[in-house]
Design a protein around this motif. Structure first.
Motif, PDB file in Angstrom:
ATOM      1  N   ASP A  83      -6.473   6.128   8.146  1.00  0.00           N
ATOM      2  CA  ASP A  83      -6.627   4.915   8.974  1.00  0.00           C
ATOM      3  C   ASP A  83      -7.853   4.118   8.530  1.00  0.00           C
ATOM      4  OD1 ASP A  83      -4.411   5.593  10.377  1.00  0.00           O
ATOM      5  OD2 ASP A  83      -5.485   6.403  12.115  1.00  0.00           O
ATOM      6  N   ALA A  84      -8.952   4.845   8.344  1.00  0.00           N
ATOM      7  CA  ALA A  84     -10.206   4.181   7.985  1.00  0.00           C
ATOM      8  C   ALA A  84     -10.079   3.491   6.622  1.00  0.00           C
ATOM      9  CB  ALA A  84     -11.348   5.190   7.975  1.00  0.00           C
TER      10      ALA A  84
ATOM     11  N   LYS B  27      -9.723  -1.405   3.793  1.00  0.00           N
ATOM     12  CA  LYS B  27      -9.092  -1.773   2.524  1.00  0.00           C
ATOM     13  C   LYS B  27      -9.764  -1.082   1.341  1.00  0.00           C
ATOM     14  CE  LYS B  27      -7.334  -6.073   4.237  1.00  0.00           C
ATOM     15  NZ  LYS B  27      -7.844  -7.331   4.806  1.00  0.00           N
ATOM     16  N   ALA B  28     -10.092   0.171   1.563  1.00  0.00           N
ATOM     17  CA  ALA B  28     -10.680   0.969   0.478  1.00  0.00           C
ATOM     18  C   ALA B  28      -9.535   1.558  -0.335  1.00  0.00           C
ATOM     19  CB  ALA B  28     -11.558   2.080   1.072  1.00  0.00           C
ATOM     20  N   LEU B  29      -9.131   0.832  -1.359  1.00  0.00           N
ATOM     21  CA  LEU B  29      -7.917   1.196  -2.085  1.00  0.00           C
ATOM     22  C   LEU B  29      -8.189   1.617  -3.522  1.00  0.00           C
ATOM     23  CD1 LEU B  29      -5.690  -1.763  -0.824  1.00  0.00           C
ATOM     24  CD2 LEU B  29      -5.911   0.501   0.163  1.00  0.00           C
TER      25      LEU B  29
ATOM     26  N   VAL C 249       0.840  -1.189   0.000  1.00  0.00           N
ATOM     27  CA  VAL C 249       0.000   0.000   0.000  1.00  0.00           C
ATOM     28  C   VAL C 249       0.880   1.245   0.000  1.00  0.00           C
ATOM     29  CG1 VAL C 249      -1.709   1.337   1.266  1.00  0.00           C
ATOM     30  CG2 VAL C 249      -1.899  -1.157   1.159  1.00  0.00           C
ATOM     31  N   THR C 250       0.525   2.170  -0.864  1.00  0.00           N
ATOM     32  CA  THR C 250       1.232   3.445  -0.927  1.00  0.00           C
ATOM     33  C   THR C 250       0.245   4.552  -0.586  1.00  0.00           C
ATOM     34  OG1 THR C 250       2.685   2.616  -2.659  1.00  0.00           O
ATOM     35  CG2 THR C 250       2.541   4.996  -2.409  1.00  0.00           C
TER      36      THR C 250
ATOM     37  N   ASN D 255      -3.298   4.054  -2.286  1.00  0.00           N
ATOM     38  CA  ASN D 255      -3.225   3.357  -3.579  1.00  0.00           C
ATOM     39  C   ASN D 255      -3.935   4.191  -4.644  1.00  0.00           C
ATOM     40  OD1 ASN D 255      -1.575   1.434  -2.616  1.00  0.00           O
ATOM     41  ND2 ASN D 255      -2.894  -0.309  -3.079  1.00  0.00           N
ATOM     42  N   GLN D 256      -5.173   3.857  -5.006  1.00  0.00           N
ATOM     43  CA  GLN D 256      -5.832   4.686  -6.016  1.00  0.00           C
ATOM     44  C   GLN D 256      -7.080   5.366  -5.470  1.00  0.00           C
ATOM     45  OE1 GLN D 256      -6.217   2.694  -9.762  1.00  0.00           O
ATOM     46  NE2 GLN D 256      -4.020   2.417  -9.891  1.00  0.00           N
TER      47      GLN D 256
END
Lengths: 578, 373
Positions: free
Chosen positions: A182-183, A188-190, A118-119, A169-170
């Motif tokens: 954090d949320a 995992k809302a990427l 994750v970025t 990420n995106q």
């Protein structure tokens, strides 16, 4: 691929193990028949072949194919890169230089650790910095996210109205806080959420594509439409302001096949108007694009979208497919190309290089892209917003558009307003409006506790003006005599809490990061300018000498305009540097 | 990417019209395929250049050859720009000179020690800095790259690199080896071999074209030989194969120290690894330099001879004696066994003319068509 485990990282495929370079164990022991350099790893080759499927291995698809590897493995290992070179019949060096040119490709060399899965990118553009991006960045860096997450800065991501912005990420987070990040990590809302927009059916129901059909059916002639465009006075809204109708005429007179390239690499800090329109009414742009293609006689269309606009990419992908499935008229092939994190690709010829699968290094002109563009063919290149206005102008007539405007100027402008104002956002306002009128009438005035101090009238490149010069009509040409220009109409408003000096340094750092490295004045000049400006006590003689060679001798507009911010500090904010 | 002006030097002189323009106030005529820089050269007007190399595709990236063209907003690179009829060009005015000098200064700033190249005599950057009167570098220096001395024949010192891309064009466009790339971007843009590998383990075939192309010695023959002033230069042809590449030997103390490609019809200044770097045999003490004949009574053996002890088996002879002996023995075989008792294998190092003579000998002298190399 976004549902990856963010704690453990993702392996770079089986091929990530260290590949021996021929000669590691002494060149003389090499067996006959084995070539020099890296052997191609068979596992990596199979993985790359699987990713590419039956897509063509053409050179111009190199960046698209690199995206596939980056998306799947969150990085591009040397083994995969080597396999891709083999598969595409390209030299390893050529693939490597393209992959390392673009910020969004994480090339992992032999023996290097893969980046985290994750970025989190924190935008450090000026508007975000004014809204506390550095603070957010520091907190995130101390956030204790472990090895599965890296926190880095990103140049302007085109959401300046909702600063500060972090992108996980995106997934872009507006008005980002540590809690938001954090949320997003927790859930995992990427990926980018796609906002509600006018889809194909709704657009057609509202009368969309009727004009295109009428054009193709011969109810209108190309000459008439071009005349309307010329009379309306619509100019290129990407920044250069070349009259659109005249451009159509010029390209139309070139030999076929003629190609079209649409520039949605909106990267000028402070600019977000293209994204604004794309995320609301994509077909209005597509119809304009097709009308232009019809009027000019275009064989194929390339749409180049910056990688940061993931939601817009989802929208365009879906809507171009819908359009092709229900084609109102016979359509030319439309290719949607994805940028990879390089501001310079917004420069028209750099974008063409990128479309061809190369590094985004601007070409020398002449020849101009209208004559020698994509794949060496005459090319009609337009900013997305320019095409967005075509339908309305043709439907409502040149007079309608030309009758807009204020302070003696004609037409409408989509101002991307950000900074210390109450209502940042895209404001469609008359061309020629002054900054004072724009702030008061459209942007809701200054933020409480802030006094208007200065403004960028045209993004990073367009210079900085003081509050005392608040009566200049904002339009093409009107700012030139002040050493400024309106460009893409990105207005960043500074207050008494800001200094022009630090704003200029922010912009020069941006240019330094985004210089392509081709020509000496820009490559070396932006680096030296930042080094000098970071000293605090600016050396006027050295900076002035630098600006001369950068403005006079750089290949493209990036280097030519890069000194504008600090020159304006000397010119209009002398008290800050005396 | 620049669109390359024509490579052929004056192919279009017939028929096509010359282009008349003004250069520094003087009317000049350019050939139809000439750039401003080439036309200036022909008229004896010197314009600085670094990324430009005669014969290579001009790239226009260094920006030291900038000239002012009347009516244009910015300066133009004379190496890429074709003059047009009536154009008014100035290469020595204040504006052009300012940029030429500033580019030179900026590049000098990032040289090791901010001064002359430590890797090559008469670095082109140093030459132009001298001509333009650029002495001191006033700007802070970049972070430097570490040296790469992994290759036995070439040294890579990118702290002297001016990123002109001549080596990339040398490798990719001239020799079509495609090993060198220009990776990353901006200030960090770097000359790389394959995936930024050490040159010695990359897929480099050591043709050395990049060394010949490099204007500053960032790429140089190994062991600092480019810093040695040769006593003399000897123009010659490569002794290896039959192509006939022309070259120049640089000699110091009667030893070859390095080789440069010379412009010949077969090689246009290019060389391969053998011609450029394979010259140490010349000075090898074990090299055969005169005819030798096996001594009477010494038996032939399949064992390798000890080069240090040749004289126990051989004695020195004259060419006449050696040729008579060899010719006589060949004739004896032909008379004894007929033409089928002989075949000829020539050397791949022989020239075309030598190969012709050899097959003539075998066909007419031996009487057989069994000849090859």
């Amino acid at each position: 691929m976004e549902t990856i485990d963010i704690t453990g990282g993702v392996p770079l495929g089986q091929a990530a193990r260290k590949m021996p370079v021929a000669g590691d164990e002494g060149r003389r022991k090499k067996r006959r028949g084995q070539g020099k350099g890296r052997p191609v790893d068979p596992v990596a080759l199979e993985e790359v072949r699987a990713l590419l499927g039956d897509e063509p291995r053409r050179r111009d698809l190199l960046i698209e194919h690199l995206h596939k590897i980056q998306d799947r493995y969150r990085a591009i290992s040397a083994a995969h890169l080597n396999a891709l070179a083999e598969e595409m019949r390209l030299a390893p060096a050529e693939v490597f230089e393209v992959a390392t040119f673009y910020h969004h490709f994480d090339v992992v060399k032999d023996g290097e650790a893969a980046p985290p899965a994750v970025t989190v990118r924190v935008c450090d553009g000026l508007s975000c910095e004014m809204a506390g991006a550095q603070n957010l960045l520091a907190m995130l860096r101390n956030g204790g996210y472990g090895e599965g997450v890296r926190v880095i800065t990103a140049p302007c991501v085109g959401r300046c109205d909702t600063a500060p912005v972090a992108v996980v990420n995106q997934n872009p987070l507006d008005h980002a806080t540590v809690a938001d990040v954090d949320a997003a990590l927790e859930s995992k809302a990427l990926t980018a959420a796609v906002p509600a927009y006018t889809g194909y059916d709704a657009y057609v129901a509202g009368g969309g594509y009727a004009l295109l059909k009428a054009c193709v059916a011969g109810e209108r002639t190309a000459d008439d439409v071009i005349a309307t465009m010329e009379n309306a006075g619509l100019r290129g809204l990407g920044g250069a302001g070349f009259p659109a109708g005249r451009k159509w005429k010029i390209v139309r007179s070139e030999s076929a096949p003629r190609l079209m390239a649409v520039n949605i690499d909106e990267g000028e800090p402070g600019t977000f108007k293209d994204r604004f329109y794309l995320e609301r009414d994509p077909h209005r742009f597509l119809e304009g694009m097709l009308i232009a293609a019809w009027a000019v006689g275009i064989a194929e269309i390339y749409v180049y979208l910056r990688d940061e606009y993931a939601a817009a990419r989802a929208i365009l992908t879906a809507e171009i497919a819908a359009l092709q499935a229900h084609a109102p008229v016979p359509l030319p092939p439309i290719h949607l190309r994805r940028g990879a994190g390089a501001y310079i690709c917004g420069e028209e010829s750099a974008m063409i290089e990128s479309i061809e699968g190369k590094k985004g290094m601007p070409r020398l002109r002449p020849p101009y892209v209208a004559q020698v563009g994509v794949f060496g063919r005459p090319t009609l290149e337009h900013n997305m917003e320019t095409l967005y206005w075509v339908r309305e102008i043709v439907e409502r007539g040149a007079e309608w558009f030309a009758s807009q405007g204020r302070n003696g100027r004609k037409g409408l402008r989509s101002f991307s307003v950000s900074g210390r104002v109450q209502k940042p956002g895209v404001h469609l306002a008359p061309a020629g409006i002054t900054i004072r009128e724009l702030i008061d009438e459209y942007a809701g005035g200054m933020l409480p506790g802030h006094t208007f101090y200065g403004y960028f009238p045209g993004g990073a490149s367009g210079g900085i003006l003081p509050a005392s010069m608040d009566d200049i009509p904002l339009d093409f040409d009107t700012l030139n005599k002040y050493g400024c220009f309106i460009g893409s109409a990105a207005i960043i408003v500074l207050s008494d809490k800001d200094t022009a000096k630090s704003a200029a340094l922010n912009m020069l750092r941006f240019f330094h990061d985004e210089s392509c490295g081709q020509c000496t004045p820009c490559r070396v000049g932006t680096a030296k300018a930042v080094a000098l400006m970071e000293r605090g006590d600016w050396d006027k003689e050295l900076l002035t000498d630098l600006s001369t060679v950068m403005m006079d001798a750089s290949i493209c507009g990036l280097g030519q305009a890069a000194p504008n911010p600090y020159l304006c500090v000397y010119k209009y904010f002398p008290h800050e540097v005396s | 990417m620049a669109i390359a002006p024509q490579r052929l030097k004056s192919s279009a002189t017939n028929g096509a019209a010359r282009v008349n323009f003004t250069l520094n106030g003087t009317p000049v005529a350019a050939q139809p395929d000439e750039t401003i820089l080439q036309a200036a050269d022909r008229h004896g007007i010197e314009i600085p250049r670094l990324c430009y190399k005669d014969g290579y595709r001009p790239d226009g990236n260094c920006r030291v050859c900038m000239v002012e063209i009347e009516g244009e907003r910015v300066l133009a690179p004379s190496c890429c720009r074709m003059p047009s009829e009536g154009m008014n060009v100035n290469s020595t005015g204040e504006r052009a000179t300012k940029s030429q000098k500033m580019v030179t200064e900026l590049l000098l700033t990032d040289m090791p020690g901010q001064t002359t190249s430590p890797y090559k005599r008469a670095s082109e950057l140093d030459v132009w800095a001298g001509k333009l009167g650029v002495a001191a570098a006033r700007y802070p220096q970049r972070e430097q790259w570490a040296p790469d001395l992994s290759h036995p024949a070439m040294s890579v010192n990118l702290d002297a690199c001016i990123q002109c891309g001549r080596c990339v064009r040398a490798c990719r466009e001239e020799q079509v080896n495609d090993v060198i790339g220009y990776a990353w971007r901006g200030e960090h843009a770097k000359i790389v071999f394959d995936f930024d590998d050490p040159m010695g383990v990359s897929s480099c075939v050591a043709c050395g074209e990049c060394v010949q192309a490099c204007p500053t010695g960032a790429l140089a023959p190994a062991n600092g030989v480019a810093l040695i002033e040769p006593d003399k230069k000897v123009d010659s042809a490569c002794p290896y194969c039959g192509v006939g590449c022309l070259l120049t030997y640089n000699i110091k103390d009667e030893k070859i120290i390095y080789v440069e490609g010379r412009d010949g019809p077969a090689n246009a200044s290019r060389l391969c690894v053998k011609g450029r770097f394979g010259f140490d045999y010349v000075h090898n003490p074990k090299r055969l330099t005169k005819p030798m004949i096996r001594k009477e009574g010494v038996a032939k053996t399949s064992a390798l001879l000890d080069p240090d002890d040749m004289w126990t088996a051989f004695r020195e002879a004259t060419w006449e004696e050696a040729l008579d002996l060899a010719g006589g023995k060949l004739r004896a075989i032909r008379e004894q066994r007929g033409p089928k008792g002989l075949a000829g294998f020539g050397s791949a190092k022989g020239s075309n003319e030598e190969a012709y003579l050899f097959q003539k000998l075998v066909r007419t002298g031996f009487g057989t068509n069994n000849v090859d190399h």
